[in-house]
Write a protein that holds these residues in place. Structure first.
Motif, PDB file in Angstrom:
ATOM      1  N   LEU A 127       4.071 -12.324   9.892  1.00  0.00           N
ATOM      2  CA  LEU A 127       3.697 -10.939  10.048  1.00  0.00           C
ATOM      3  C   LEU A 127       2.260 -10.688   9.908  1.00  0.00           C
ATOM      4  CD1 LEU A 127       4.510  -8.148  10.343  1.00  0.00           C
ATOM      5  CD2 LEU A 127       5.216  -7.997   7.699  1.00  0.00           C
ATOM      6  N   LEU A 128       1.511 -11.268   8.908  1.00  0.00           N
ATOM      7  CA  LEU A 128       0.247 -11.095   8.780  1.00  0.00           C
ATOM      8  C   LEU A 128      -0.726 -11.547  10.023  1.00  0.00           C
ATOM      9  CD1 LEU A 128      -2.456 -10.647   7.031  1.00  0.00           C
ATOM     10  CD2 LEU A 128      -2.164 -13.106   6.258  1.00  0.00           C
TER      11      LEU A 128
ATOM     12  N   HIS B 283      -9.173  -6.835   4.726  1.00  0.00           N
ATOM     13  CA  HIS B 283      -8.457  -6.811   3.563  1.00  0.00           C
ATOM     14  C   HIS B 283      -7.205  -5.493   3.479  1.00  0.00           C
ATOM     15  CE1 HIS B 283      -7.924  -6.564  -1.034  1.00  0.00           C
ATOM     16  NE2 HIS B 283      -8.112  -5.508  -0.855  1.00  0.00           N
ATOM     17  N   ASN B 284      -7.903  -4.270   4.194  1.00  0.00           N
ATOM     18  CA  ASN B 284      -6.965  -3.271   4.479  1.00  0.00           C
ATOM     19  C   ASN B 284      -5.608  -4.011   5.275  1.00  0.00           C
ATOM     20  OD1 ASN B 284      -8.239  -1.437   2.826  1.00  0.00           O
ATOM     21  ND2 ASN B 284      -9.367  -0.642   4.733  1.00  0.00           N
ATOM     22  N   VAL B 285      -5.981  -4.774   6.374  1.00  0.00           N
ATOM     23  CA  VAL B 285      -4.691  -5.224   7.009  1.00  0.00           C
ATOM     24  C   VAL B 285      -3.842  -5.976   6.048  1.00  0.00           C
ATOM     25  CG1 VAL B 285      -4.110  -6.695   9.031  1.00  0.00           C
ATOM     26  CG2 VAL B 285      -6.065  -5.238   9.253  1.00  0.00           C
ATOM     27  N   MET B 286      -4.191  -6.672   5.311  1.00  0.00           N
ATOM     28  CA  MET B 286      -3.711  -7.608   4.326  1.00  0.00           C
ATOM     29  C   MET B 286      -2.639  -6.688   3.543  1.00  0.00           C
ATOM     30  SD  MET B 286      -5.680 -11.020   3.401  1.00  0.00           S
ATOM     31  CE  MET B 286      -7.173 -10.238   2.826  1.00  0.00           C
ATOM     32  N   LEU B 287      -3.251  -5.574   2.835  1.00  0.00           N
ATOM     33  CA  LEU B 287      -2.425  -4.660   2.020  1.00  0.00           C
ATOM     34  C   LEU B 287      -1.394  -3.918   2.957  1.00  0.00           C
ATOM     35  CD1 LEU B 287      -5.202  -2.790   0.133  1.00  0.00           C
ATOM     36  CD2 LEU B 287      -3.984  -4.699  -0.787  1.00  0.00           C
ATOM     37  N   GLU B 288      -1.732  -3.822   4.234  1.00  0.00           N
ATOM     38  CA  GLU B 288      -0.797  -3.134   5.229  1.00  0.00           C
ATOM     39  C   GLU B 288       0.630  -4.269   5.426  1.00  0.00           C
ATOM     40  OE1 GLU B 288       1.655  -0.679   7.675  1.00  0.00           O
ATOM     41  OE2 GLU B 288       0.039  -0.145   6.204  1.00  0.00           O
ATOM     42  N   THR B 289       0.222  -5.405   5.399  1.00  0.00           N
ATOM     43  CA  THR B 289       1.123  -6.390   5.734  1.00  0.00           C
ATOM     44  C   THR B 289       1.993  -6.636   4.387  1.00  0.00           C
ATOM     45  OG1 THR B 289      -0.552  -7.952   6.899  1.00  0.00           O
ATOM     46  CG2 THR B 289       1.250  -9.046   6.045  1.00  0.00           C
TER      47      THR B 289
ATOM     48  N   ASP C  80      -5.808  -2.492  -5.727  1.00  0.00           N
ATOM     49  CA  ASP C  80      -4.791  -2.955  -4.626  1.00  0.00           C
ATOM     50  C   ASP C  80      -3.494  -2.498  -5.064  1.00  0.00           C
ATOM     51  OD1 ASP C  80      -7.067  -3.865  -3.294  1.00  0.00           O
ATOM     52  OD2 ASP C  80      -6.593  -5.993  -3.968  1.00  0.00           O
ATOM     53  N   LEU C  81      -3.053  -2.803  -6.106  1.00  0.00           N
ATOM     54  CA  LEU C  81      -1.687  -2.306  -6.697  1.00  0.00           C
ATOM     55  C   LEU C  81      -1.390  -0.685  -6.421  1.00  0.00           C
ATOM     56  CD1 LEU C  81       0.920  -3.775  -8.082  1.00  0.00           C
ATOM     57  CD2 LEU C  81       0.256  -2.534  -9.950  1.00  0.00           C
ATOM     58  N   VAL C  82      -2.517   0.082  -6.876  1.00  0.00           N
ATOM     59  CA  VAL C  82      -2.301   1.431  -6.937  1.00  0.00           C
ATOM     60  C   VAL C  82      -2.300   1.761  -5.381  1.00  0.00           C
ATOM     61  CG1 VAL C  82      -3.329   3.783  -7.387  1.00  0.00           C
ATOM     62  CG2 VAL C  82      -3.422   1.797  -9.284  1.00  0.00           C
ATOM     63  N   THR C  83      -3.225   1.350  -4.632  1.00  0.00           N
ATOM     64  CA  THR C  83      -3.129   1.817  -3.224  1.00  0.00           C
ATOM     65  C   THR C  83      -1.810   1.427  -2.451  1.00  0.00           C
ATOM     66  OG1 THR C  83      -5.563   1.408  -2.897  1.00  0.00           O
ATOM     67  CG2 THR C  83      -4.216   1.395  -0.913  1.00  0.00           C
ATOM     68  N   VAL C  84      -1.303   0.473  -2.707  1.00  0.00           N
ATOM     69  CA  VAL C  84      -0.307  -0.249  -1.895  1.00  0.00           C
ATOM     70  C   VAL C  84       1.022   0.703  -2.450  1.00  0.00           C
ATOM     71  CG1 VAL C  84       1.685  -2.210  -2.022  1.00  0.00           C
ATOM     72  CG2 VAL C  84      -0.849  -2.662  -1.655  1.00  0.00           C
ATOM     73  N   TYR C  85       1.242   0.906  -3.833  1.00  0.00           N
ATOM     74  CA  TYR C  85       2.480   1.513  -4.213  1.00  0.00           C
ATOM     75  C   TYR C  85       2.451   3.154  -4.041  1.00  0.00           C
ATOM     76  CZ  TYR C  85       5.034  -2.004  -6.525  1.00  0.00           C
ATOM     77  OH  TYR C  85       5.658  -3.149  -7.016  1.00  0.00           O
ATOM     78  N   ARG C  86       1.225   3.524  -3.785  1.00  0.00           N
ATOM     79  CA  ARG C  86       0.853   4.810  -3.402  1.00  0.00           C
ATOM     80  C   ARG C  86       1.594   5.042  -1.918  1.00  0.00           C
ATOM     81  NH1 ARG C  86      -4.977   6.540  -5.779  1.00  0.00           N
ATOM     82  NH2 ARG C  86      -4.225   7.380  -7.823  1.00  0.00           N
ATOM     83  N   SER C  87       1.224   4.015  -1.111  1.00  0.00           N
ATOM     84  CA  SER C  87       1.694   4.015   0.330  1.00  0.00           C
ATOM     85  C   SER C  87       2.995   3.950   0.431  1.00  0.00           C
ATOM     86  CB  SER C  87       0.597   3.189   0.985  1.00  0.00           C
ATOM     87  OG  SER C  87       1.089   3.003   2.457  1.00  0.00           O
TER      88      SER C  87
END
Length: 416
Positions: free
Chosen positions: A163-164, A181-187, A220-227
């Motif tokens: 997927l990455l 880095h943002n692409v990895m977070l989206e992954t 990163d954790l905060v960004t990912v969980y908010r999304s």
């Protein structure tokens, strides 16, 4: 702005029932109180050691306990661990942690599949290529067969590489590509959501799915969980993976989880601390309890308010008393909980001098103000804002503990 506007309500996620066959169930999500979980670090095949550690964690307050199921010996041990716990009247639900070979272990050991209350599946290592979908489907089908909840848990360190690569290729085609880095977070986010949808397509109900996207960096954790929370309403498990050892792990986990829970995000948590040599595994449970209680989200044991000390408190006596009182409260709480309603909400103050001592003691349900350097060698005790007695001599600690017991007996309703 009203003071109450500072606090955001919990996100209305889907409620997931995690049942332990002999003793009811635990609700995760749907507005239920945030659930604390932990994980053993014993060899699961060692039935006695694993059973003992599960009991320690459960007795401390872990409401779910995850165990590693990584080979045939571990899978074969799971039903015996469940039986041993039930025989000791410990009915905490067990979560099986599966990586790489979970499809095979759950298929080959049906008693293991039945004994567990929840399966933890990592989409990043459930299989590669064509095998991935088949092996994932096997695990989900078994969860449906045995009516088990599933946590689809994506980890930063074990992402779905296919997927990455796909998302990286898509990103490269854009006129203005996003930061890698943002692409990895989206992954990470996409892996969790797409796997959840796949599980639903196979037949697993949404109210049997919990998602997690664990990261090792707070931001990163905060960004990912908010999304993640903004895109769907699956129940969410929070945790900073590989948080670290000692104060670093505690501070990092507290920083990340507190931000998210303050925003109403999160239904169950784990504090993934690396134990210091010789330190008890239960520390991660205590830290989780203290985070939730400090934030006013749940109450577990009376907490002690104590000052940090200064030049007015050259004696260490108040520090020793504060520690002794905190240990006394935690030790006695299981018995108080059996006998009284609401003791976990009680506040206790142990202060070191006249500056803030009387004031903090008056604000607590029960408090003591010890003498600072140069002050009279007496310790006034306050109950519900009023001074009731003054202690002095060599047995202040023991006498204060007796007063706490008496206060509880007089102020909290007894259970029938």
């Amino acid at each position: 702005m009203k003071f109450s506007d500072c606090f955001q309500p919990r996100n209305q996620t889907c409620a997931v029932t995690i049942a332990e066959a002999t003793a009811g169930s635990i609700i995760v999500g749907g507005g239920a109180p945030i659930v604390i979980q932990s994980m053993t670090n014993t060899h699961t095949a060692d039935i006695a050691a694993t059973t003992h550690q599960i009991m320690q964690l459960a007795n401390t307050g872990s409401e779910l306990v995850r165990i590693t199921v990584n080979d045939n010996a571990a899978a074969a041990a799971v039903p015996h661990i469940r039986e041993a716990l039930d025989n000791k009247h410990c009915h905490v639900p067990l979560v099986g942690d599966f990586h790489y070979n979970g499809h095979k272990l759950l298929s080959d050991y049906p008693e293991c599949a039945q004994a567990l209350a929840k399966y933890r599946i990592n989409p990043g290592n459930v299989g590669k290529g064509k095998k991935r979908d088949a092996q994932f489907s096997t695990m989900i089908e078994l969860a449906c067969k045995y009516d088990k909840a599933v946590r689809i848990g994506v980890n930063w360190g074990s992402m779905d590489q296919a997927l990455l690569a796909s998302l990286m290729d898509e990103n490269a085609q854009l006129d203005t590509p996003h930061d890698a880095h943002n692409v990895m977070l989206e992954t990470v986010i996409r892996s969790a959501l797409e796997s959840a949808k796949q599980a639903e397509d196979i037949g697993l109900a949404k109210n049997k799915i919990i998602l997690s996207c664990k990261m090792s960096v707070v931001q990163d954790l905060v960004t990912v969980y908010r999304s993640l929370a903004s895109r769907d309403n699956y129940a969410l498990h929070l945790g900073l993976t590989e948080a670290g050892i000692g104060s670093k792990g505690i501070v990092a986990s507290t920083a990340a989880l507190s931000i998210l829970m303050h925003e109403g995000i999160g239904d169950t948590i784990r504090i993934s601390l690396t134990p210091e040599p010789g330190a008890p595994r239960e520390k991660e449970v205590i830290v989780a309890q203290e985070i939730l209680q400090t934030m006013g989200l749940r109450a577990f044991v009376p907490l002690v308010t104590a000052c940090p000390g200064c030049g007015r408190t050259t004696s260490t006596y108040f520090q020793e008393l504060a520690s002794q009182v905190q240990d006394f409260l935690r030790t006695q709480m299981p018995e108080w909980k059996k006998s009284y309603h609401g003791v976990e909400n009680m506040s206790v103050a142990v202060m070191g001098c006249v500056v803030n001592g009387p004031g903090e003691s008056k604000h607590a349900n029960i408090g003591i103000s010890l003498p600072g350097t140069g002050e009279r060698p007496v310790a006034p005790v306050y109950e519900n804002g009023e001074k009731t007695v003054t202690l002095k001599g060599d047995n202040i600690a023991e006498e204060f503990e007796q007063l706490i017991n008496a206060y509880i007996n007089q102020n909290y309703q007894k259970k029938t």
